[in-house]
Write a protein that holds these residues in place. Structure first.
Motif, mmCIF file in Angstrom:
data_model
loop_
_atom_site.group_PDB
_atom_site.id
_atom_site.type_symbol
_atom_site.label_atom_id
_atom_site.label_comp_id
_atom_site.label_asym_id
_atom_site.label_seq_id
_atom_site.Cartn_x
_atom_site.Cartn_y
_atom_site.Cartn_z
ATOM 1 N N TYR A 58 -17.601 -10.679 37.607
ATOM 2 C CA TYR A 58 -18.615 -10.738 36.549
ATOM 3 C C TYR A 58 -18.567 -12.087 35.827
ATOM 4 N N PRO A 59 -19.679 -12.511 35.225
ATOM 5 C CA PRO A 59 -19.749 -13.836 34.593
ATOM 6 C C PRO A 59 -18.653 -14.129 33.567
ATOM 7 N N HIS A 60 -18.229 -13.117 32.802
ATOM 8 C CA HIS A 60 -17.246 -13.368 31.740
ATOM 9 C C HIS A 60 -15.866 -13.745 32.296
ATOM 10 N N GLU A 61 -15.654 -13.566 33.582
ATOM 11 C CA GLU A 61 -14.365 -13.875 34.193
ATOM 12 C C GLU A 61 -14.225 -15.346 34.564
ATOM 13 N N PHE A 62 -15.253 -16.136 34.292
ATOM 14 C CA PHE A 62 -15.247 -17.536 34.717
ATOM 15 C C PHE A 62 -15.289 -18.493 33.531
ATOM 16 N N SER A 63 -14.857 -19.718 33.775
ATOM 17 C CA SER A 63 -14.933 -20.775 32.763
ATOM 18 C C SER A 63 -16.367 -21.287 32.667
ATOM 19 N N GLY A 64 -16.639 -22.117 31.662
ATOM 20 C CA GLY A 64 -17.982 -22.670 31.493
ATOM 21 C C GLY A 64 -18.448 -23.465 32.702
ATOM 22 N N GLY A 65 -17.562 -24.298 33.246
ATOM 23 C CA GLY A 65 -17.916 -25.090 34.424
ATOM 24 C C GLY A 65 -18.186 -24.228 35.643
ATOM 25 N N LEU A 121 -20.873 -28.429 28.406
ATOM 26 C CA LEU A 121 -19.582 -28.496 29.084
ATOM 27 C C LEU A 121 -18.711 -29.615 28.531
ATOM 28 N N ASP A 122 -17.401 -29.460 28.726
ATOM 29 C CA ASP A 122 -16.468 -30.528 28.352
ATOM 30 C C ASP A 122 -16.753 -31.767 29.181
ATOM 31 N N VAL A 123 -16.453 -32.916 28.612
ATOM 32 C CA VAL A 123 -16.710 -34.181 29.298
ATOM 33 C C VAL A 123 -15.997 -34.235 30.639
ATOM 34 N N SER A 124 -14.789 -33.702 30.696
ATOM 35 C CA SER A 124 -14.019 -33.728 31.945
ATOM 36 C C SER A 124 -14.689 -32.912 33.045
ATOM 37 N N VAL A 125 -15.449 -31.878 32.654
ATOM 38 C CA VAL A 125 -16.118 -31.021 33.620
ATOM 39 C C VAL A 125 -17.499 -31.566 33.975
#
Length: 330
Positions: A148-155, A182-186
């Motif tokens: 499910y979507p909530h199991e993943f990070s933003g990237g 998203l974070d700059v690193s991502v």
């Protein structure tokens, strides 16, 4: 000659605000006579501050908003004004990647089903194998299909949204601020993924963003928007090497990582922007005055008397590099 997959011609869109009890409503020019083309396999950036009309342009192209006037053509066929039934066959070739990946995913639906929705709408028979293939293509684990979507990070969620957008093999994708949350690193990872997918699947992008640093890294050409108007456009390298409009100079000078040594007009344009920030709401009123003169007049330190009552045309300054500024007249 370049094959233009998308052509936007003189589109306009206004929204009417409610005035309340003691004030009359007024018209807000969200998009004001915007035109541009995108060649097949290329990426055009649509750049500007929040509220300048970028997303409205994207929605009009996809048929999610109807323009007041003007037209949109896709693969040489006019699609603006088509009824929903007539537009449906075109939709499989035109997709969108949204700014907020979590908000665009249904938390109750497994990722595999969410990605496969576009295939089911298109009438595809075996959706699971294609979905699993595209999950690998965007760099996600194999078990993504069942989670499910909530199991993943933003990237990772944005990779899911990208997979959903391209699983039906579209020709054209609107990328609406796809890395701004998203974070700059991502961000760089997602940009590199979009570039790889573009080459692999021969995609064409309209890349909407307020971040010139990101735009420089992915776009072949750029249109700069200010309060509903295109004020400058051209090849990406020309825009960054020699910006012709004071607003474009201001945008570039405000991003230290890409700003070149500035002097003269570029510094003065940046100072004009700093002064504007100390006057909240001033630029908002410009929206109702666009028809009277240059939309950037109130913020421009290089303005002339004629800028207040005359609208500068978007004119070619050489090599297809266009700017709507009286300073560029020869």
């Amino acid at each position: 000659m370049e094959n233009n997959i998308l052509a936007v011609k003189n589109i306009k869109k206004t929204f009417r605000t409610s005035g309340g009890i003691f004030a009359a409503g007024r018209s807000i020019y969200a998009v004001n006579n915007v035109s541009f083309e995108i060649g097949e396999g290329r990426t055009r950036g649509l750049v500007g501050e929040s509220g300048c009309g970028k997303t409205t342009v994207g929605k009009i192209i996809l048929g999610l908003e109807k323009p007041d006037s003007g037209e949109v053509s896709f693969n040489g066929k006019k699609i603006s004004g088509l009824a929903e039934k007539e537009l449906r066959p075109v939709r499989k070739d035109m997709q969108i990647i949204f700014q907020d990946p979590f908000a665009s995913l249904n938390p109750r639906i497994r990722v595999g089903n969410a990605i496969g929705e576009a295939l089911k709408i298109a009438g595809a028979a075996d959706t699971s194998s294609r979905v699993k293939d595209i999950i690998k293509e965007v760099g996600l684990p194999e078990d993504t299909y069942y989670r499910y979507p909530h199991e993943f990070s933003g990237g990772q969620r944005q990779r899911i949204c990208i997979a959903r957008a391209i699983v039906s093999r579209p020709k054209f994708v609107v990328c609406d601020e796809p890395v701004s949350s998203l974070d700059v690193s991502v961000q760089s990872q997602i940009i590199n993924l979009l570039k790889d997918l573009k080459d692999e699947f021969r995609l064409t992008y309209l890349f909407i963003s307020h971040d010139l640093r990101v735009v420089k890294n992915i776009c072949d050409s750029i249109s700069v928007m200010y309060y509903g108007n295109i004020v400058e456009e051209g090849e990406s390298e020309d825009i960054f090497a020699e910006p012709r409009h004071p607003y474009t100079r201001l945008l570039i000078s405000s991003v230290p990582s890409i700003a070149t040594p500035a002097a003269g007009a570029r510094n003065r344009a940046a100072e004009a922007g700093k002064k504007e920030k100390s006057a909240p709401g001033r630029a908002l009123h410009r929206n109702s005055e666009i028809e009277k003169g240059c939309a950037f007049y109130s913020r421009c330190l290089l303005r002339q008397n004629r800028c207040a009552g005359n609208i500068p045309e978007l004119r070619d300054t050489g090599r297809g590099h266009k700017a709507a500024c009286f300073l560029q007249e020869k």
